[in-house]
Write a protein that holds these residues in place. Structure first.
Motif, PDB file in Angstrom:
ATOM      1  N   GLU A   1       0.813  -1.214   0.000  1.00  0.00           N
ATOM      2  CA  GLU A   1       0.000   0.000   0.000  1.00  0.00           C
ATOM      3  C   GLU A   1       0.850   1.269   0.000  1.00  0.00           C
ATOM      4  OE1 GLU A   1      -3.347   0.233  -0.242  1.00  0.00           O
ATOM      5  OE2 GLU A   1      -3.435  -1.945  -0.484  1.00  0.00           O
ATOM      6  N   SER A   2       2.056   1.181   0.504  1.00  0.00           N
ATOM      7  CA  SER A   2       2.889   2.384   0.613  1.00  0.00           C
ATOM      8  C   SER A   2       4.231   2.260  -0.108  1.00  0.00           C
ATOM      9  CB  SER A   2       3.144   2.709   2.089  1.00  0.00           C
ATOM     10  OG  SER A   2       3.854   1.648   2.717  1.00  0.00           O
TER      11      SER A   2
ATOM     12  N   MET B   1       4.597   5.144  -4.445  1.00  0.00           N
ATOM     13  CA  MET B   1       3.744   6.329  -4.296  1.00  0.00           C
ATOM     14  C   MET B   1       4.273   7.471  -5.163  1.00  0.00           C
ATOM     15  SD  MET B   1       3.290   6.085  -0.148  1.00  0.00           S
ATOM     16  CE  MET B   1       2.054   7.371  -0.036  1.00  0.00           C
TER      17      MET B   1
ATOM     18  N   ASP C   1       4.343  11.601  -4.547  1.00  0.00           N
ATOM     19  CA  ASP C   1       3.936  11.791  -3.160  1.00  0.00           C
ATOM     20  C   ASP C   1       5.091  12.325  -2.309  1.00  0.00           C
ATOM     21  OD1 ASP C   1       1.394  10.764  -1.439  1.00  0.00           O
ATOM     22  OD2 ASP C   1       3.211  10.673  -0.221  1.00  0.00           O
TER      23      ASP C   1
ATOM     24  N   ASP D   1       5.915  11.233   0.335  1.00  0.00           N
ATOM     25  CA  ASP D   1       6.535  10.072   0.969  1.00  0.00           C
ATOM     26  C   ASP D   1       7.062   9.079  -0.073  1.00  0.00           C
ATOM     27  OD1 ASP D   1       7.311   8.781   3.311  1.00  0.00           O
ATOM     28  OD2 ASP D   1       5.520   7.524   3.354  1.00  0.00           O
TER      29      ASP D   1
ATOM     30  N   SER E   1       1.262   2.202  -9.581  1.00  0.00           N
ATOM     31  CA  SER E   1       1.321   1.744  -8.201  1.00  0.00           C
ATOM     32  C   SER E   1       0.427   0.524  -7.980  1.00  0.00           C
ATOM     33  CB  SER E   1       0.907   2.864  -7.238  1.00  0.00           C
ATOM     34  OG  SER E   1      -0.445   3.217  -7.424  1.00  0.00           O
TER      35      SER E   1
ATOM     36  N   ALA F   1      -3.886   6.524  -9.095  1.00  0.00           N
ATOM     37  CA  ALA F   1      -3.595   5.729  -7.899  1.00  0.00           C
ATOM     38  C   ALA F   1      -2.199   6.045  -7.365  1.00  0.00           C
ATOM     39  CB  ALA F   1      -3.703   4.243  -8.230  1.00  0.00           C
TER      40      ALA F   1
ATOM     41  N   THR G   1      -0.895   8.376  -5.236  1.00  0.00           N
ATOM     42  CA  THR G   1      -0.497   9.675  -4.688  1.00  0.00           C
ATOM     43  C   THR G   1      -1.479  10.096  -3.601  1.00  0.00           C
ATOM     44  OG1 THR G   1       0.330  10.281  -6.876  1.00  0.00           O
ATOM     45  CG2 THR G   1       0.110  12.042  -5.260  1.00  0.00           C
ATOM     46  N   ARG G   2      -0.978  10.284  -2.391  1.00  0.00           N
ATOM     47  CA  ARG G   2      -1.833  10.689  -1.274  1.00  0.00           C
ATOM     48  C   ARG G   2      -1.661  12.179  -0.987  1.00  0.00           C
ATOM     49  NH1 ARG G   2      -0.303   5.596   2.775  1.00  0.00           N
ATOM     50  NH2 ARG G   2      -1.114   3.938   1.431  1.00  0.00           N
ATOM     51  N   THR G   3      -0.430  12.584  -0.684  1.00  0.00           N
ATOM     52  CA  THR G   3      -0.115  13.984  -0.435  1.00  0.00           C
ATOM     53  C   THR G   3       0.955  14.402  -1.427  1.00  0.00           C
ATOM     54  OG1 THR G   3      -0.542  13.690   1.931  1.00  0.00           O
ATOM     55  CG2 THR G   3       0.658  15.671   1.257  1.00  0.00           C
TER      56      THR G   3
ATOM     57  N   PRO H   1      -9.367  12.177  -9.100  1.00  0.00           N
ATOM     58  CA  PRO H   1      -9.631  11.588  -7.782  1.00  0.00           C
ATOM     59  C   PRO H   1     -10.455  10.309  -7.835  1.00  0.00           C
ATOM     60  CG  PRO H   1     -11.035  13.495  -8.125  1.00  0.00           C
ATOM     61  CD  PRO H   1     -10.106  13.443  -9.301  1.00  0.00           C
TER      62      PRO H   1
END
Length: 409
Positions: free
Chosen positions: A197-198, A201, A204, A206, A317, A347, A349-351, A362
């Motif tokens: 899940e991480s 990214m 992002d 992160d 991702s 998909a 990219t969160r921040t 989105p």
């Protein structure tokens, strides 16, 4: 995987990344990848050919079979000298090569099998596809990192302009073997996180690198008049324009590549297609997941399209970065978006990191997608962009444009 299954994967956000199962990767810093689960060629490829070829080539056999079936095209009805194969590959038959190298260095006779050179060689899949489908027209293999999956379409369009009727184009990769993974880890760009899940990214704050994957896509690129004459059941879109540039220098670690040359590739593609940035309804970028490369790519996109000027969607991702196969799969995604008149959610990219605040889609939604661009920002300075346009009828026919009639991956 069929086109329908691929579309369902990206629109549902279903992640196909997980622990590597093809060998014990516990001793590597990267232990997860995007594998093709349950891939089996039993009954689809002659047993004698299976032992002569690599998993990478097996995937091309199946993908080409799917694409030709989707196009309702029997290549035995086409002049073999007007049928070509133009594919991209980064490293060839890795698992086969691994086996033979182990044999070379671990046995007293110090030999390799008779099929090593034709299974490991990066042009093996092009050769095997041309034999399998009796394609005797001009055929080529392209090696330009992830950009090759797009370069194959540009080259296919040129072949159509020179009189070829049908081209099998795209790219496939199977880079998941012990020595192949060791080579990739050496680049310093792979993610070492264990959580799917991480781990990957792109863009992002992160971001920590990418996750490798296998697979890709084969696309049927057909002369438009030829497709219309045989009443092709589906034409997903037309190759309207392309641009290819290079940095002209080796990309050192820590460098994100040339923004100027990447920008040029996109503008060249727009100019050749006869469109302006505002005409692009969807952009599918490279999305490497390495901060400096993401920043360069985001800056190039913003320079061409303006702040928030184009909807951006990436899905690597979910599948892993498949090198040349990933760009070909992005083309399939863009064509499906045009066909279904929908933009798939982006998909991973969160921040967004500073400088990477693009107009990420989105959620999947119905929308007008008449013109799409796919871009690639490869290692060592390779940049490619392709513009795809919705087919609108016979009035659009010109000699220098090919129709992408079907896809398989």
């Amino acid at each position: 995987m069929s086109t329908g299954e691929h579309w369902e994967t990206i629109t549902s956000g279903r992640r196909k990344i997980g622990p590597i199962s093809q060998f014990d990767a516990s001793g590597y810093p990267t232990t997860i990848a995007g594998e093709v689960p349950g891939f089996d060629v039993t009954g689809r490829v002659d047993g004698r050919l299976v032992v002569q070829t690599d998993r990478w080539t097996w995937m091309s056999f199946v993908a080409a079979e799917q694409a030709l079936g989707d196009a309702s095209l029997d290549l035995s009805t086409v002049d073999p000298y007007r049928t070509s194969v133009i594919m991209a590959s980064s490293s060839g038959g890795n698992a086969f090569g691994q086996k033979e190298l182990q044999r070379l260095w671990s046995r007293p006779e110090r030999t390799v099998g008779a099929y090593q050179s034709i299974a490991w060689f990066y042009a093996a899949t092009v050769g095997q596809l041309s034999i399998r489908h009796q394609a005797k027209g001009p055929s080529n293999v392209l090696v330009s990192e992830t950009a090759g999956g797009l370069d194959s379409l540009a080259h296919a369009a040129r072949m159509i302009d020179r009189g070829v009727s049908v081209v099998l184009a795209g790219g496939l990769e199977a880079p998941l073997s012990p020595y192949a993974l060791a080579c990739q880890v050496r680049s310093g760009r792979l993610s070492e996180r264990k959580d799917p899940e991480s781990a990957y990214m792109p863009y992002d704050a992160d971001a920590c690198g990418y996750v490798p994957g296998e697979g890709g896509a084969v696309l049927v690129v057909e002369d438009l008049e030829h497709a219309l004459a045989r009443n092709a059941p589906v034409i997903y879109g037309e190759i309207a324009g392309w641009g290819v540039t290079h940095d002209g220098e080796h990309t050192v670690r820590g460098s994100g590549g040339s923004q100027r040359q990447y920008t040029r590739s996109m503008r060249l593609a727009l100019d050749r297609a006869g469109v302006v940035p505002a005409d692009i309804d969807l952009l599918i970028p490279d999305a490497l997941g390495v901060p400096e490369n993401d920043t360069t790519e985001a800056a190039a996109i913003t320079e061409v399209f303006g702040e928030g000027g184009v909807p951006v969607s990436t899905h690597k991702s979910l599948t892993g970065r498949i090198y040349q196969g990933g760009a070909a799969l992005d083309v399939a995604t863009a064509l499906l978006a045009i066909d279904r008149q929908a933009v798939p959610a982006s998909a991973g990219t969160r921040t967004p990191a500073p400088g990477c605040d693009l107009a990420f889609v989105p959620e999947t939604k119905q929308a007008v997608v008449d013109v799409a661009m796919v871009s690639a920002h490869g290692f060592d300075g390779y940049h490619s962009s392709v513009v795809l346009r919705r087919f609108e009828g016979r009035s659009e026919v010109t000699r220098d444009r090919g129709a992408v009639a079907a896809t398989g991956g």
